[in-house]
Design a protein around this motif. Structure first.
Motif, PDB file in Angstrom:
ATOM      1  N   LYS A 101       2.455   3.689  -8.239  1.00 48.61           N
ATOM      2  CA  LYS A 101       2.665   2.535  -8.868  1.00 48.61           C
ATOM      3  C   LYS A 101       2.124   1.341  -8.564  1.00 48.61           C
ATOM      4  O   LYS A 101       1.476   0.755  -7.817  1.00 48.61           O
ATOM      5  N   ARG A 102       2.536   0.454 -10.151  1.00 48.89           N
ATOM      6  CA  ARG A 102       1.371  -0.590  -9.943  1.00 48.89           C
ATOM      7  C   ARG A 102       2.307  -1.848  -8.647  1.00 48.89           C
ATOM      8  O   ARG A 102       3.814  -1.468  -9.041  1.00 48.89           O
ATOM      9  N   VAL A 103       1.882  -1.974  -7.644  1.00 50.26           N
ATOM     10  CA  VAL A 103       2.618  -3.486  -6.694  1.00 50.26           C
ATOM     11  C   VAL A 103       1.626  -4.609  -6.973  1.00 50.26           C
ATOM     12  O   VAL A 103      -0.081  -4.913  -7.073  1.00 50.26           O
ATOM     13  N   GLU A 104       2.519  -6.389  -7.480  1.00 43.79           N
ATOM     14  CA  GLU A 104       1.705  -7.202  -7.442  1.00 43.79           C
ATOM     15  C   GLU A 104       2.562  -7.818  -5.769  1.00 43.79           C
ATOM     16  O   GLU A 104       3.818  -7.894  -5.438  1.00 43.79           O
TER      17      GLU A 104
ATOM     18  N   ARG B  79       1.592   1.325  -3.289  1.00 40.40           N
ATOM     19  CA  ARG B  79       1.298   1.828  -4.608  1.00 40.40           C
ATOM     20  C   ARG B  79       0.301   3.500  -4.167  1.00 40.40           C
ATOM     21  O   ARG B  79       0.468   4.397  -4.910  1.00 40.40           O
ATOM     22  N   GLU B  80       0.777   4.209  -2.728  1.00 39.22           N
ATOM     23  CA  GLU B  80       1.138   5.727  -2.661  1.00 39.22           C
ATOM     24  C   GLU B  80       0.892   6.243  -4.018  1.00 39.22           C
ATOM     25  O   GLU B  80       1.070   7.391  -4.306  1.00 39.22           O
TER      26      GLU B  80
ATOM     27  N   GLU C 154       0.866  -1.213   0.004  1.00 40.46           N
ATOM     28  CA  GLU C 154      -0.243  -0.001   0.458  1.00 40.46           C
ATOM     29  C   GLU C 154       0.790   1.363  -0.031  1.00 40.46           C
ATOM     30  O   GLU C 154       0.848   1.890  -1.269  1.00 40.46           O
TER      31      GLU C 154
END
Length: 129
Positions: A103-106, A99-100, A96
């Protein structure tokens, strides 16, 4: 004379000179899988460390902060977090925070995928995307 900067402007306004996909291990037990995933995809870089388990709360908080800041680096375009699934590192919190920055995060979880080989396959597909 006109000067042009060949960089990458990120969603948060920062600018990077690289456009890598960071494959970040969230625990020492995920280091090898993270390195293997990054080694299979051009433009991917693995970030590993020797933390993530059996630490005090301040140590865990520091690890979370460092991992999030790695992912927010302006030279990183997207992030794959490689988790074992039982570490002290708070993987969703790290995701999280990254993501703030826009950026895409998986996340891939070794224990949920069914082992290192399946995680390597799943993670490689994500990073290629």
């Amino acid at each position: 004379m006109s000067l042009e900067f060949m960089g990458y402007r990120r969603a948060d306004g920062r600018v990077g000179t690289r456009n890598t996909v960071a494959v970040i291990s969230t625990v020492v037990c995920g280091n090898e899988v993270a390195e293997d995933i990054a080694g299979r995809v051009e433009g991917a870089v693995a970030f590993t460390h020797h933390q993530g388990c059996g630490r005090t709360q301040p140590d865990i908080e520091r690890t979370n902060m460092v991992l999030a800041n790695l992912g927010r680096n302006p030279n990183v375009a997207a992030v794959l977090l490689v988790s074992l699934g039982c570490e002290s590192t708070e993987v969703e919190q790290v995701a999280e925070a990254i993501r703030e920055s826009g950026k895409r995060v998986e996340i891939v979880v070794i224990q949920e995928e069914g082992g290192a080989a399946r995680t390597l396959a799943a993670g490689t597909l994500i990073v290629q995307d």
